[in-house]
Design a protein around this motif. Sequence first.
Motif: not given
Length: 138
Positions: A25-43
């Motif tokens: 479920k958290f991975l689904l959030y990360l994919v939704f939240r990621s920028e194009n190319g995969g960058a993610l927010p801070s922890q």
Amino acid sequence: MALPVMSPLVSERIWALPIRPPSVKFLLYLVFRSENGGALPSQREMALEYKVSPATVSTLLAPLFDLGVVLRGRSEERGGNRYRLHPLAAKYDSIESMNAAFAQALEDMRAGRLAMLDIPEYQTAPPAEGPPQLRSIA
């Protein structure tokens, strides 16, 4: 505005990931939240948005690091870690940018500059009991 293009390598195999449902479920959030190319927010940002503690984010990320789906590096500008989805698991703004990122990722994996994804390839759905029947891709 064009819709993002998703890599099918993880999205179509998410049911087969050998991780607990909260991390899926958290991975689904990360994919939704990621920028194009995969960058993610801070922890810290992830914890605030997902409404959990930073320690819980660490727990949810751990199996994703083990699979190579989420990559961790040092952030010089923020101090601490920066996170991104593996290029083969990220979303992109176009098919062309996804194909270019995949080509670069494959080259980087061959050269040892990028971790390989460790996602099992099931021939059939994993059994409810007992070990899954895996097919070797080597």
